[in-house]
Design a protein around this motif. Sequence first.
Motif, short mmCIF file in Angstrom:
data_model
loop_
_atom_site.label_atom_id
_atom_site.label_comp_id
_atom_site.label_asym_id
_atom_site.label_seq_id
_atom_site.Cartn_x
_atom_site.Cartn_y
_atom_site.Cartn_z
N PHE B 49 3.97 39.59 24.63
CA PHE B 49 2.59 40.11 24.54
C PHE B 49 2.59 41.33 23.62
O PHE B 49 3.25 42.33 23.93
CB PHE B 49 2.07 40.48 25.93
CG PHE B 49 1.67 39.29 26.76
CD1 PHE B 49 2.61 38.36 27.20
CD2 PHE B 49 0.33 39.06 27.07
CE1 PHE B 49 2.24 37.25 27.96
CE2 PHE B 49 -0.05 37.95 27.83
CZ PHE B 49 0.90 37.05 28.27
N ALA B 51 0.28 44.18 21.62
CA ALA B 51 -1.03 44.83 21.55
C ALA B 51 -1.21 45.49 20.19
O ALA B 51 -0.35 46.28 19.77
CB ALA B 51 -1.16 45.87 22.65
N GLY B 103 2.03 45.30 31.00
CA GLY B 103 3.02 44.30 30.67
C GLY B 103 3.12 43.90 29.21
O GLY B 103 3.73 42.88 28.90
N ILE B 104 2.56 44.70 28.30
CA ILE B 104 2.78 44.36 26.89
C ILE B 104 4.25 44.61 26.56
O ILE B 104 4.91 45.47 27.14
CB ILE B 104 1.88 45.13 25.92
CG1 ILE B 104 2.14 46.64 25.99
CG2 ILE B 104 0.42 44.80 26.14
CD1 ILE B 104 1.68 47.39 24.76
N ASP B 105 4.74 43.81 25.64
CA ASP B 105 6.14 43.92 25.24
C ASP B 105 6.33 44.85 24.06
O ASP B 105 7.46 45.15 23.67
CB ASP B 105 6.70 42.53 24.92
CG ASP B 105 6.67 41.63 26.13
OD1 ASP B 105 7.47 41.88 27.05
OD2 ASP B 105 5.82 40.71 26.19
#
Lengths: 303, 303, 303
Positions: B49, B51, B103-105
């Motif tokens: 993920f 952003a 939970g963004i990577d």
Amino acid sequence: MNREATLVKSRHLLGLKGMGKEEIVSILNRAGYWELVPDKLSDRLKGKFVANMFFENSTRTRFSFEVAEKRLGAEVLNFAAAVSSVQKGESIYDTVRTLESMGIDGGVIRLKPIGMLPEIAARVNVPLINAGDGNNEHPTQALLDLYTMRKHFGEIKGLTVSIIGDVKHSRVARSNLWGLTAMGAKVVFCAPEEMRAPELADFAPYVDMEEAIRADVVMMLRVQLERHDRGLLQSAEAYRAAYGLTVEREAKMADHAIIMHPAPVNRGVEIDDELVEHPRSKIFAQMRHGVPIRMAVLERAFG
Amino acid sequence: MNREATLVKSRHLLGLKGMGKEEIVSILNRAGYWELVPDKLSDRLKGKFVANMFFENSTRTRFSFEVAEKRLGAEVLNFAAAVSSVQKGESIYDTVRTLESMGIDGGVIRLKPIGMLPEIAARVNVPLINAGDGNNEHPTQALLDLYTMRKHFGEIKGLTVSIIGDVKHSRVARSNLWGLTAMGAKVVFCAPEEMRAPELADFAPYVDMEEAIRADVVMMLRVQLERHDRGLLQSAEAYRAAYGLTVEREAKMADHAIIMHPAPVNRGVEIDDELVEHPRSKIFAQMRHGVPIRMAVLERAFG
Amino acid sequence: MNREATLVKSRHLLGLKGMGKEEIVSILNRAGYWELVPDKLSDRLKGKFVANMFFENSTRTRFSFEVAEKRLGAEVLNFAAAVSSVQKGESIYDTVRTLESMGIDGGVIRLKPIGMLPEIAARVNVPLINAGDGNNEHPTQALLDLYTMRKHFGEIKGLTVSIIGDVKHSRVARSNLWGLTAMGAKVVFCAPEEMRAPELADFAPYVDMEEAIRADVVMMLRVQLERHDRGLLQSAEAYRAAYGLTVEREAKMADHAIIMHPAPVNRGVEIDDELVEHPRSKIFAQMRHGVPIRMAVLERAFG
């Protein structure tokens, strides 16, 4: 209204008022599953089209829902009022009906007018999830708050939770009041006179700050500076002195007690800068829990 | 800071200052792979993920990153400050931490305040890629510029590159200065007095237009009309006459020399309309190369 | 221009003016396939990157295209002028060329300036679909209107269609005029003097309301309040009295006749509230048909 429509409509999530303990627990339990599942992506909602309809701006809530939707494999469409034909006079209802006509399977909706959401929900055939409607309810926020408390304390029943700040304008306060009460917790409010909600007086007492900060959970509300008349609002400094969670007040909290806040925080107004990432603070844990809670709620709506 | 955190943080891309030739070459080489790969979609970042956090508006850069992210199979979430709670006073740091909690990577970030990005990067545990921070750095732009020069000339070492225009306010100028110098090229600046950056005087000399247009690469900067006080800024016509790449000046360029511009261009101000799609112009090639460069950078951050 | 480029460019959809009956029918037929296909997701445009480029705001049209694109399995990138560097003076052409350089396979475009779209389309190498250009054309809206009429009446040839309201500023009126005429229907207009389009006088007569509401299809146009000088525009009440589809006027419509409107509606101005979801009204059916029509058009452009 035929039986099928009734079934579909029962999958709305408009608020926590009236929702029983059993249903809340089933959502929290399912969120527990999603928090721990090793794979980030599932195909639970594959082929479902979900519209995030934000008639009021939001960063965190829209983002949290979008992560949840994408983790479930749904197709996500975002709508923000600031770039929509609502500006041209289209009513909120017409917009929702329009998106429904285009084949969305359900929607997440945030809007300002109070009382409009149940009317809209009764007239559409896809499930709607309330992402905040005026000062009325913000059910997924309260559910993630309940999840955070249950995870920390093991049980919600018997806890005392202080909700401090602008209760009058807070949908977070209301949804937490209904959810916490259903789960057997005791809620107390603490607010200056002009930020109290008279219609909630029967459900939770107002206490002073000295007592409020001795609760098991000290939940600070964001001061909604934009929602107050200039004349009424105390200065940020005066507000902090009277109702802010300062470092001095944190020192008086019980050893086991935790700090919560729905964010975004006004650092140095309702909460001191040093407390935002303090060991007691669950603020970023709350945000983390928002995703599995919303996955559980989306699954419940579309499953 | 434990060892794992250090490793993670080493995958940030905050700027080209201090980056060695070897690392730059490895990124350019990997971009060469992505430029030529026959399949548009890969699953290299499947389940990640990403952003795109733009606290300053941008069409091209956000789009270019989004194409790169989607070609790598990532889940993409877009955030623009104009529709965010940053308006409500949430700090940039809190927003980044919030998205991290969800939970963004990793994230691609553009912001105005200078010097804030390294602070934020030091406090989060996911890789951040700088998509432009104030007038400080815009590393992926400079990398795509290097890629374009290497592709055209075969080698960057030994080239003379003129950077012409508002050096003072240009992150593109700074990132190119660091990258070109590391690669063994010679940089010269050309700018009116009020658009010079005194702190860069030790790294590249200022020359007049006559000399600037005789370089191997003539890189025009966008006049950032919105960043100047009205009083200081010369009129568009006067600017063109003194520092614009006009058709007359292009005629004096060396046969093998090329024109570059980070875009968007002000046609008829810093560059004449006829030159934008001129055979010498690499402007749209630069944009094309942005996608494979960003794929390489994203892969480096998340790989 | 080589032969390949010509072929590619023939896949633009800029307007219905000049499009023959055979081609319209082939699009309507293909939409019929997409309306009935059981699976919501296909991989017909898998690996294609489609940019929705909205230089003028729109909720419904962008959403409808985005649903169509995602149902076809395309990668979707949204662009809205309000958050773009168009604000910084980048021309629309440069933006489209920029996105093309970044590797999009085609674009859906809405823009205000009239006459610019064919120029842009002639200079790019990817198909463009017109999602509304000024008051010139809105071909997918007219196609979904034709689809709705054909579905209801079985055949379009021989129908009389009244288009009522601000013809002068309406791209919907123009695209319907060309499409309906090609299909063998008769178009009549009804509009106050200042909302008439003199250049269309040769193609359709103006009639009074009494006659207009006796047509097979009564198509109301949205009053574009924002496009009129205050002085010219009649009050909403006066407009409704003279040119609105009121409950009283609906009672005089033929039994078999239908009501259409491109939406969003001004309830109580050009159409009474009670008629929007009336059994005769095809307004939400029109929106529903927009998705399969746009799938057919996208497939035609990219197939």
